[in-house]
Design an enzyme around this catalytic site. Structure first.
Site, short mmCIF file in Angstrom:
data_model
loop_
_atom_site.label_atom_id
_atom_site.label_comp_id
_atom_site.label_asym_id
_atom_site.label_seq_id
_atom_site.Cartn_x
_atom_site.Cartn_y
_atom_site.Cartn_z
N GLY A 34 100.26 -10.93 76.19
CA GLY A 34 99.97 -9.53 75.65
C GLY A 34 100.65 -8.48 76.61
O GLY A 34 101.75 -8.85 77.37
N SER A 35 99.92 -7.26 76.60
CA SER A 35 100.56 -6.23 77.24
C SER A 35 100.50 -6.29 78.86
O SER A 35 101.24 -5.48 79.31
CB SER A 35 99.86 -4.81 76.61
OG SER A 35 100.28 -4.61 75.45
N THR A 36 99.94 -7.30 79.27
CA THR A 36 99.78 -7.46 80.89
C THR A 36 101.34 -7.77 81.09
O THR A 36 101.79 -7.69 82.50
CB THR A 36 99.01 -8.38 81.29
OG1 THR A 36 99.07 -9.68 80.69
CG2 THR A 36 97.55 -7.90 80.80
#
Length: 487
Positions: free
Chosen positions: A217-219
């Site tokens: 995801g956005s990590t």
């Protein structure tokens, strides 16, 4: 000598030669395989009849061998078994060994080459052979904090000392008690093992390093940001941040979380985009940079690396030659991006350590039965994915994420925390995974952490990394800071 006697003599001689060859093969060539055969009960009795060394955390034995009155002589005993199972594994007369019990078996059993002089000394003095103690890098307080904060939610927590690569915590949930598999009753062990296998949530799976890989995801935007900094961008560089981003060669678009707008004029800085985790700006940035640059940067942080800590780590993977639309999605940590929680902790650790990524390791030292140091493991650099200047600039942006962005639930009073949230779609109807990666204190980090909560755990309502995973990371970082960060 008549012909029949001559023939009989040849047959008898051939039989003797066959027996000699067979006996020699069994005793010399096949001896190792026969000794290693799990069905060889005498091998089991011999192995269990030797005192097996303890596994130690913070100077206390969390696994040891207790004398018992049965043919095995010793019973493997686990203190806080479920807490440390991800690291220690189990030692079973029926199912063999896993975890540290497997990778360090020669040391624990006392048969390692490095213990030759110890064995020779024991032989001369008449002492019984004893295995060595294996001391882990885990910090008991950080490990407990991670387990308590994750609770019964399926997922994993990994905490590293970014300065050395030492694994301070490795928790996977659900977990199990190795003691039930160390029982000397074959029927009870079989029943316990089958019960564990039957559980759909997979308690035997080490989600931290060797379970299913997860979309980050956005990590993953940290990787894209690091690649952008290397390409000449800075925190104030303006990015295109529309409400919806058209994907090339398709009729599909990318929107922001909840359909929100990132910027009124469709323009915002790199720092602002990371702070609020803007999807459209990072998807466009990934396409502008090109996948080869993003992929190369991810590899520098460990993607694709065959790691052993000494437990085997499943390599994280990226899409192979994605097109423009796929590159946009992969830049958001979706499409075919997959990572372990350890991998994401390594990303945080590499940024925290001024751009230098240390090789993660779980075994600190080995001592023989007389407490003499046999092996002492030293920190080792794995790579240098960022310059010090770029790492410091990205750290400042990550501090803003926690101070006023999507990661405010990870704030610690009096301590500056750097972090990044992630909410990863699974490609199914299931709820998204919740992520948080970060480190603290931001100006002099003693801990880097990655938290994954599968499908948002048992949290009611909206699932986001900031809401679900960030509070868990906060508890782990607080414990590490309270412990002093001593390595």
């Amino acid at each position: 000598m008549n012909e029949p006697v001559r023939r009989l003599s040849v047959v008898v001689l051939a039989m003797f030669l066959t027996l000699m060859v067979a006996a020699s093969y069994i005793q010399v060539i096949a001896a190792g395989d026969l000794n290693a055969d799990a069905r060889n009960v005498r091998t089991l009795y011999r192995e269990y009849g030797t005192f097996r060394g303890p596994i130690v955390v913070d100077g206390e034995s969390v696994v040891w061998s207790s004398p018992v009155d049965d043919p095995y002589n010793y019973q493997r005993t686990y203190s806080d078994g479920p807490l440390y199972a991800a690291a220690t594994g189990y030692y079973s007369t029926v199912f063999g060994r896993t975890g540290i019990e497997q990778t360090e078996n020669d040391l624990l059993s006392g048969t390692a080459d490095s213990l030759f002089w110890t064995r020779l000394s024991d032989l001369v003095s008449g002492e019984t052979q004893r295995g060595a103690s294996v001391e882990l890098t885990l910090d008991a307080e950080v490990q407990q904090a991670a387990a308590s904060a994750l609770g019964d939610d399926a997922g994993a927590v990994v905490a590293l000392d970014p300065r050395t690569g030492e694994v301070l915590a490795m928790v996977t949930s659900p977990t199990y008690d190795p003691a039930v598999l160390a029982n000397h009753s074959s029927s009870e062990v079989n029943a316990a093992y089958q019960e564990l296998l039957a559980q759909e949530d997979g308690p035997l799976v080490n989600r931290a390093i060797a379970g299913d890989l997860y979309p980050p995801g956005s990590t993953f935007k940290l990787i894209v940001a690091a690649a952008a900094l290397e390409a000449g961008y800075d925190a104030d560089s303006e990015l295109y941040a529309p409400d919806e981003l058209d994907l090339p060669s398709t009729s599909n678009t990318i929107s922001n979380y909840g359909g929100k707008s990132c910027a009124a004029n469709e323009r915002q800085t790199l720092a602002e985009s990371l702070e609020i985790s803007c999807n459209t700006s990072f998807a466009n940035l990934g396409m502008q940079l090109g996948w080869s640059l993003v992929e190369s940067k991810a590899a520098e942080f460990g993607w694709g690396e065959q790691l052993s800590i000494p437990l085997a780590v499943t390599p994280s993977v990226l899409p192979d030659d994605p097109d423009g639309a796929q590159t946009a999605m992969a830049s958001l940590g979706q499409f075919d991006d997959r990572a372990t929680p350890l991998q994401m902790a390594m990303v945080a650790a590499g940024i925290a350590n001024d751009g230098v990524l240390m090789r993660p390791y779980l075994v600190d030292s080995v001592r023989d039965a007389n407490l003499r140091l046999v092996e002492d493991f030293e920190p080792e650099q794995l790579s240098e994915p960022m310059t010090r200047a770029d790492a410091n600039e990205l750290t400042d942006m990550m501090v803003t994420v926690v101070e006023s962005g999507t990661g405010t639930a990870a704030r610690i009073s009096g301590v500056e925390v750097a972090g990044k949230t992630g909410t990863a779609e699974t490609g199914t109807d299931a709820r998204p995974h919740a992520w948080f990666v970060g480190f603290a204190p931001a100006d002099d980090p003693v801990v880097a952490v990655a938290v994954l909560v599968e499908n948002g755990g048992t949290t009611d309502g909206e699932v986001t990394g900031g809401r679900v995973a960030a509070p868990i990371a906060k508890a782990v970082m607080e414990a590490a800071i309270a412990a002093g960060g001593d390595s």
